[in-house]
Scaffold this motif. Structure first.
Motif, PDB file in Angstrom:
ATOM      1  N   GLN A   1     -58.618  -6.235   5.430  1.00 26.90           N
ATOM      2  CA  GLN A   1     -58.034  -7.105   4.492  1.00 26.90           C
ATOM      3  C   GLN A   1     -58.341  -6.807   3.159  1.00 26.90           C
ATOM      4  O   GLN A   1     -59.497  -6.455   2.938  1.00 26.90           O
ATOM      5  CB  GLN A   1     -58.084  -8.586   4.899  1.00 26.90           C
ATOM      6  N   GLN A   2     -57.621  -6.811   2.198  1.00 32.59           N
ATOM      7  CA  GLN A   2     -58.091  -6.436   0.924  1.00 32.59           C
ATOM      8  C   GLN A   2     -58.184  -8.004   0.011  1.00 32.59           C
ATOM      9  O   GLN A   2     -57.378  -8.391  -0.086  1.00 32.59           O
ATOM     10  CB  GLN A   2     -56.870  -5.567   0.075  1.00 32.59           C
ATOM     11  N   GLY A   3     -59.538  -8.127  -0.397  1.00 32.24           N
ATOM     12  CA  GLY A   3     -59.758  -9.282  -1.027  1.00 32.24           C
ATOM     13  C   GLY A   3     -59.727  -9.000  -2.533  1.00 32.24           C
ATOM     14  O   GLY A   3     -60.113  -7.685  -3.014  1.00 32.24           O
ATOM     15  N   CYS A   4     -58.885  -9.826  -3.279  1.00 30.85           N
ATOM     16  CA  CYS A   4     -58.945  -9.443  -4.882  1.00 30.85           C
ATOM     17  C   CYS A   4     -59.456 -11.002  -5.596  1.00 30.85           C
ATOM     18  O   CYS A   4     -59.034 -12.215  -4.822  1.00 30.85           O
ATOM     19  CB  CYS A   4     -57.452  -9.281  -5.220  1.00 30.85           C
TER      20      CYS A   4
ATOM     21  N   ALA B   1     -55.351   1.391   7.133  1.00 28.22           N
ATOM     22  CA  ALA B   1     -56.749   1.026   7.672  1.00 28.22           C
ATOM     23  C   ALA B   1     -57.587   1.027   6.437  1.00 28.22           C
ATOM     24  O   ALA B   1     -58.982   0.933   6.824  1.00 28.22           O
ATOM     25  CB  ALA B   1     -57.164   1.906   8.592  1.00 28.22           C
ATOM     26  N   GLU B   2     -57.369   1.018   5.322  1.00 26.42           N
ATOM     27  CA  GLU B   2     -58.151   0.964   4.084  1.00 26.42           C
ATOM     28  C   GLU B   2     -58.033  -0.350   3.295  1.00 26.42           C
ATOM     29  O   GLU B   2     -56.827  -0.944   3.258  1.00 26.42           O
ATOM     30  CB  GLU B   2     -57.708   2.242   3.301  1.00 26.42           C
ATOM     31  N   SER B   3     -59.243  -0.267   2.628  1.00 21.68           N
ATOM     32  CA  SER B   3     -59.149  -1.187   1.613  1.00 21.68           C
ATOM     33  C   SER B   3     -60.140  -0.792   0.710  1.00 21.68           C
ATOM     34  O   SER B   3     -61.025  -0.028   0.900  1.00 21.68           O
ATOM     35  CB  SER B   3     -59.680  -2.884   1.974  1.00 21.68           C
ATOM     36  N   PHE B   4     -60.318  -1.147  -0.671  1.00 18.32           N
ATOM     37  CA  PHE B   4     -61.210  -0.562  -1.726  1.00 18.32           C
ATOM     38  C   PHE B   4     -62.101  -1.434  -2.358  1.00 18.32           C
ATOM     39  O   PHE B   4     -61.456  -2.676  -2.579  1.00 18.32           O
ATOM     40  CB  PHE B   4     -60.092   0.123  -2.569  1.00 18.32           C
ATOM     41  N   ASP B   5     -63.102  -1.244  -2.867  1.00 23.27           N
ATOM     42  CA  ASP B   5     -64.005  -1.784  -3.466  1.00 23.27           C
ATOM     43  C   ASP B   5     -63.833  -1.195  -5.142  1.00 23.27           C
ATOM     44  O   ASP B   5     -64.098  -0.093  -5.316  1.00 23.27           O
ATOM     45  CB  ASP B   5     -65.523  -1.429  -3.289  1.00 23.27           C
ATOM     46  N   LEU B   6     -63.591  -2.415  -6.052  1.00 26.71           N
ATOM     47  CA  LEU B   6     -63.405  -2.126  -7.429  1.00 26.71           C
ATOM     48  C   LEU B   6     -63.993  -3.103  -8.204  1.00 26.71           C
ATOM     49  O   LEU B   6     -63.597  -4.345  -7.699  1.00 26.71           O
ATOM     50  CB  LEU B   6     -62.000  -1.779  -7.641  1.00 26.71           C
ATOM     51  N   ASP B   7     -64.736  -2.939  -9.134  1.00 22.33           N
ATOM     52  CA  ASP B   7     -64.877  -3.817 -10.198  1.00 22.33           C
ATOM     53  C   ASP B   7     -64.458  -3.551 -11.600  1.00 22.33           C
ATOM     54  O   ASP B   7     -64.749  -2.267 -12.207  1.00 22.33           O
ATOM     55  CB  ASP B   7     -66.740  -3.929 -10.308  1.00 22.33           C
ATOM     56  N   VAL B   8     -63.700  -4.146 -12.501  1.00 24.29           N
ATOM     57  CA  VAL B   8     -63.281  -4.229 -13.358  1.00 24.29           C
ATOM     58  C   VAL B   8     -63.620  -5.329 -14.349  1.00 24.29           C
ATOM     59  O   VAL B   8     -63.670  -6.709 -14.119  1.00 24.29           O
ATOM     60  CB  VAL B   8     -61.772  -4.024 -13.676  1.00 24.29           C
ATOM     61  N   VAL B   9     -64.321  -4.812 -15.762  1.00 21.40           N
ATOM     62  CA  VAL B   9     -64.932  -6.088 -16.472  1.00 21.40           C
ATOM     63  C   VAL B   9     -64.410  -5.474 -18.034  1.00 21.40           C
ATOM     64  O   VAL B   9     -64.580  -4.723 -18.546  1.00 21.40           O
ATOM     65  CB  VAL B   9     -66.311  -5.917 -16.315  1.00 21.40           C
ATOM     66  N   ARG B  10     -63.974  -6.536 -18.576  1.00 20.52           N
ATOM     67  CA  ARG B  10     -63.642  -6.564 -19.984  1.00 20.52           C
ATOM     68  C   ARG B  10     -64.696  -6.435 -20.995  1.00 20.52           C
ATOM     69  O   ARG B  10     -65.640  -7.017 -20.553  1.00 20.52           O
ATOM     70  CB  ARG B  10     -62.780  -7.572 -20.503  1.00 20.52           C
ATOM     71  N   THR B  11     -64.811  -5.413 -21.721  1.00 21.59           N
ATOM     72  CA  THR B  11     -65.950  -5.227 -22.904  1.00 21.59           C
ATOM     73  C   THR B  11     -65.470  -5.287 -24.250  1.00 21.59           C
ATOM     74  O   THR B  11     -64.235  -5.215 -24.418  1.00 21.59           O
ATOM     75  CB  THR B  11     -66.595  -3.755 -22.553  1.00 21.59           C
TER      76      THR B  11
ATOM     77  N   GLY C   1     -53.171   5.233  -2.640  1.00 18.50           N
ATOM     78  CA  GLY C   1     -53.752   3.738  -1.919  1.00 18.50           C
ATOM     79  C   GLY C   1     -54.237   2.775  -2.884  1.00 18.50           C
ATOM     80  O   GLY C   1     -54.081   1.762  -2.902  1.00 18.50           O
ATOM     81  N   LEU C   2     -55.149   3.372  -3.634  1.00 14.52           N
ATOM     82  CA  LEU C   2     -55.787   2.350  -4.608  1.00 14.52           C
ATOM     83  C   LEU C   2     -54.922   1.930  -5.754  1.00 14.52           C
ATOM     84  O   LEU C   2     -54.975   0.534  -5.585  1.00 14.52           O
ATOM     85  CB  LEU C   2     -56.846   3.185  -5.423  1.00 14.52           C
ATOM     86  N   ARG C   3     -54.220   2.636  -6.302  1.00 11.24           N
ATOM     87  CA  ARG C   3     -53.074   2.195  -7.134  1.00 11.24           C
ATOM     88  C   ARG C   3     -52.008   1.116  -6.520  1.00 11.24           C
ATOM     89  O   ARG C   3     -51.957   0.020  -7.201  1.00 11.24           O
ATOM     90  CB  ARG C   3     -52.299   3.266  -7.746  1.00 11.24           C
ATOM     91  N   THR C   4     -51.782   1.324  -5.410  1.00 14.23           N
ATOM     92  CA  THR C   4     -50.872   0.571  -4.561  1.00 14.23           C
ATOM     93  C   THR C   4     -51.688  -0.865  -4.307  1.00 14.23           C
ATOM     94  O   THR C   4     -51.142  -1.889  -4.596  1.00 14.23           O
ATOM     95  CB  THR C   4     -50.530   0.867  -3.196  1.00 14.23           C
ATOM     96  N   GLN C   5     -52.619  -0.755  -3.733  1.00 20.64           N
ATOM     97  CA  GLN C   5     -53.603  -1.957  -3.478  1.00 20.64           C
ATOM     98  C   GLN C   5     -53.695  -2.967  -4.797  1.00 20.64           C
ATOM     99  O   GLN C   5     -53.869  -4.047  -4.981  1.00 20.64           O
ATOM    100  CB  GLN C   5     -54.774  -1.819  -2.769  1.00 20.64           C
TER     101      GLN C   5
END
Length: 155
Positions: free
Chosen positions: A76-79, A101-111, A131-135
Motif C-alpha cells: 500500500q502507498q501511504g501519503c 507491486a511497488e510503492s515509493f518513498d519520497l519526502d518533499v519539504v517547502r523551503t 510509477g512514481l508520477r502516477t502514485q
C-alpha cells in the motif's frame, strides 16, 4: 615493536576506507530521484502544502495471527501532508492500494527557495519514474479530496 606499528597502520587505513564507504552509502540513500521527477513533483505540489511524504505501508491482513497462509498482498502507498490553513497547520494522511507491486518513498519539504525532494532510498523512485508520477498524482489528489470533504479543517 616495528611490526605492531605496521599492523596498527594497516587497521587505521582499513577503518578509514570502511568509514569512507559507509559515508558514501549513506549519502547515496537520499539519491534516487531524477531531476525530471524532482521538477514534476515540485510543479505538482499544491500551494497550501508545507510538506508531503510518500511511504510504503504494510497491508492489513485482516485475518487472525498465526492463521493459515495468505497469498502475498500488494503493498500500500501511504501519503501524508502538512497543510497550511487559516487556523494553522494540520496533518492529513491517506493509504492507497498500489496498482502494482511497488510503492515509493519520497519526502518533499517547502523551503524559502522552493521545494526539496528526496528519497531515503528504501524504495527509490528512480527505478520507475512513470510509477512514481502516477502514485504521486494519486496521493496528492486523494489528500486534496479528503480535505475538500472535511471543510472544517481548512477554516
Amino acid at each position: 615493536m616495528r611490526r605492531t606499528r605496521y599492523v596498527r597502520t594497516f587497521w587505521d587505513i582499513f577503518n578509514l576506507i570502511a568509514l569512507a564507504a559507509l559515508v558514501g552509502v549513506l549519502a547515496g540513500c537520499s539519491d534516487g530521484v531524477s531531476d525530471s521527477d524532482v521538477k514534476f513533483v515540485a510543479a505538482g505540489m499544491p500551494p497550501q502544502f508545507e510538506s508531503f511524504r510518500m511511504y510504503s505501508a504494510a497491508p492489513d491482513s485482516g485475518g487472525p495471527v498465526g492463521g493459515y497462509a495468505h497469498p502475498p498482498a500488494r503493498l500500500q502507498q501511504g501519503c501524508q501532508a502538512i497543510i497550511r490553513s487559516a487556523s494553522g497547520h494540520f496533518r492529513e494522511s491517506v493509504i492507497l492500494e498500489s496498482k502494482s507491486a511497488e510503492s515509493f518513498d519520497l519526502d518533499v519539504v517547502r523551503t524559502s527557495s522552493g521545494w526539496t525532494v528526496t528519497s531515503d532510498g528504501l524504495a527509490p523512485p528512480i527505478v520507475n519514474s512513470t510509477g512514481l508520477r502516477t502514485q504521486f498524482t494519486n496521493c496528492v489528489s486523494a489528500i486534496e479530496d479528503k480535505v475538500r470533504a472535511e471543510p472544517e479543517k481548512i477554516e
